[in-house]
Enzyme design. Sequence first.
Site, short mmCIF file in Angstrom:
data_model
loop_
_atom_site.label_atom_id
_atom_site.label_comp_id
_atom_site.label_asym_id
_atom_site.label_seq_id
_atom_site.Cartn_x
_atom_site.Cartn_y
_atom_site.Cartn_z
N LYS A 23 23.35 65.35 28.86
CA LYS A 23 23.84 65.20 30.24
C LYS A 23 25.11 64.38 30.31
O LYS A 23 26.01 64.69 31.07
CB LYS A 23 22.80 64.45 31.08
CG LYS A 23 21.69 65.27 31.61
CD LYS A 23 20.94 64.54 32.70
CE LYS A 23 20.52 63.13 32.42
NZ LYS A 23 19.58 62.88 31.37
N GLU A 147 25.97 60.59 36.91
CA GLU A 147 24.87 61.10 36.09
C GLU A 147 23.61 60.30 36.38
O GLU A 147 23.62 59.08 36.35
CB GLU A 147 25.24 60.94 34.60
CG GLU A 147 24.12 61.38 33.68
CD GLU A 147 24.32 60.92 32.22
OE1 GLU A 147 25.42 60.45 31.87
OE2 GLU A 147 23.35 61.03 31.47
N CYS A 394 33.56 43.17 13.84
CA CYS A 394 32.79 42.05 14.38
C CYS A 394 31.98 41.35 13.27
O CYS A 394 32.56 40.58 12.52
CB CYS A 394 31.91 42.51 15.53
SG CYS A 394 31.49 41.16 16.65
N HIS A 525 35.74 44.72 19.01
CA HIS A 525 35.23 46.06 18.68
C HIS A 525 36.27 47.12 19.04
O HIS A 525 36.22 47.68 20.13
CB HIS A 525 33.93 46.33 19.45
CG HIS A 525 32.78 45.53 18.96
ND1 HIS A 525 31.96 45.95 17.94
CD2 HIS A 525 32.32 44.33 19.34
CE1 HIS A 525 31.04 45.04 17.71
NE2 HIS A 525 31.23 44.04 18.55
N GLU A 527 36.43 50.07 18.15
CA GLU A 527 35.80 51.40 18.35
C GLU A 527 35.54 51.69 19.82
O GLU A 527 35.46 52.86 20.21
CB GLU A 527 34.51 51.51 17.53
CG GLU A 527 33.32 50.67 17.99
CD GLU A 527 33.30 49.24 17.42
OE1 GLU A 527 34.36 48.77 16.97
OE2 GLU A 527 32.24 48.61 17.45
N1 GLN Z 1 26.10 38.55 15.08
C1 GLN Z 1 27.47 38.26 15.25
C2 GLN Z 1 27.72 37.38 16.46
O1 GLN Z 1 26.90 37.25 17.31
C3 GLN Z 1 28.27 39.55 15.35
C4 GLN Z 1 27.97 40.34 16.57
C5 GLN Z 1 28.47 41.76 16.47
O2 GLN Z 1 28.72 42.27 15.40
N2 GLN Z 1 28.56 42.46 17.60
O3 GLN Z 1 28.77 36.77 16.57
#
Ligand code: GLN
Length: 553
Positions: A23, A147, A394, A525, A527
């Site tokens: 969906k 959605e 991260c 991040h 991504e």
């Molecule tokens: N565990 C790590 C932190 O809390 C990395 C977190 C993650 O990779 N999103 O900083």
Amino acid sequence: MKSARKGHKYIFVVGGVMSSVGKGVAAASIGAILQDKGLKVTAMKIDPYVNVDAGTMNPTEHGEVFVLNDGMECDQDMGNYERFLGVDLSRLNYMTTGSIYLKVIQKERNLEYEGRCVHVVPDIPLAVIEQIKRCGDKNDVDVVIIEVGGTVGDYQNVLFLEAVRLMKFENAGDVLLVLVSYIPALGVGGNELKTKPTQHAVRFLNSSGLQPDMVLARSSGSIDAKRKEKIEYMCGLEKGSIIAAPDVQSIYDIPLNYEKDHLSDFIFKKLGVGSKKENGLTEWKKLSDNVKHASETVKIGIVGKYFDTGNFVLSDAYISVIEAIKHSAYAQKRKPVLTWINSKDFETGEKQVSMLKDFDGVIVPGGFGKSGIEGKIQAIEYARVNKVPYLGLCYGMQLMTVEYARHVAGLKDANTTEINSKTTHPVIDIMPEQKKHMAESKYGATMRLGAYPCLLSKGTIAAEAYGTEEISERHRHRYEVNPDYIPQLEKAGLVFSGKSPDGILMEIAELPESVHPFFLGTQFHPELKSRPLSPHPLFNTFIKAAIARKKRQ
Ligand code: GLN
């Protein structure tokens, strides 16, 4: 009830027959088509969970927690919307049963209902509608796509269906209801497509006072004309309202597929709007061609831990990482081949890290907790020493720092305090500010969440990749590189190429190109911001390094 502001149209997407029929991708694809026709679109997700947001959900159960610029932790479908629409969404675009009840209860506590009884119906559906309209207004769009999570027939989304009914009742002509249904195939070879479950799903909607306007018929192969007619006839649906939605190799082909069945013509007719321009989905066609012509591969090993939990869909826990790799690989006409490697296997000896030599690139994605950590560190060491392109996301950046501290800077028991609070060298630690937050907060909110600015140092791989010196990226973590260790780490050769504007938080660590072709980790991040039509610069550079290694080998 305040009627819809003139100009806004609303398309609700609900699911029938079973879950996981796609969906979210369907809603996102409808949006991409309308956007291509020049309309301004936003997309919302309603999740039936009582959880107020997705921050408290385990990725092995619920899939990835997607994070928006404003720090909202939400469902992975929000990632699909951002990827297909190429826009940044906000917390207004997401709601759950929990968040709606919380709002209604807070309003009641503030006496905003002026002493009257507050009822589940209509007050909960009205609160849902209020947020939908606010989202449309705030984003100033032509169309809001909403959605509704779950499947029609679930008790838990009945109140959301009631919101759809009320909206249709009040704003007839501005609201369209799309049912994404599943057409199972029976018989040897699976060529007998059965429409009955879809008929029942429509009946259920009918009993909720709703008639769908359009059915997206998910099936292994394309649904034929005869079956389309049958659904139209049995469910009282208009001609042209059944759109084939067969299984596809790449989800980014879906907008093209829908248009083969003239989805936008039907929507325009029903909502009384027209296209503002004709792009002919050119960019999506180009992407589709890249996918089709990607014959050579690029092999990426993903060393993680959410791989050993029975029957959940692994790809869901890392969906944005997977999509980001695909975006960059396709842009370079390569077919990405992803291999999941459980870091614990390196610890138990079931696998040897030397297996990583067979990959063109290695990624250690984000994660939490102790398990499999030493295995990840082994993998990172192997990639560093053997010059395998490495991207740490991260936790992958934090562990890269730990590895470098231990094996290059000579800080033998260096660690993150997430794993060993008594380490003599806490190279990754909680910052004093964050500790204060954690002491004050009873629930969640102990992480650095959402978009933060970052300044890049000239001449580094990061600055080169982005082509600019100021960026903004999204975060979700508690720990940071400990500022006390930065001089030692830098002296040992690690370059912190991205820092917070005040210079205190380390956002990107890398090794110079003269030392390693690509050894880079980000505290944020990346991504979460990669999109099929604009892949992320760091993933692009990583994939290019991986392709270069392949050529060398
Ligand atoms: N565990 C790590 C932190 O809390 C990395 C977190 C993650 O990779 N999103 O900083």
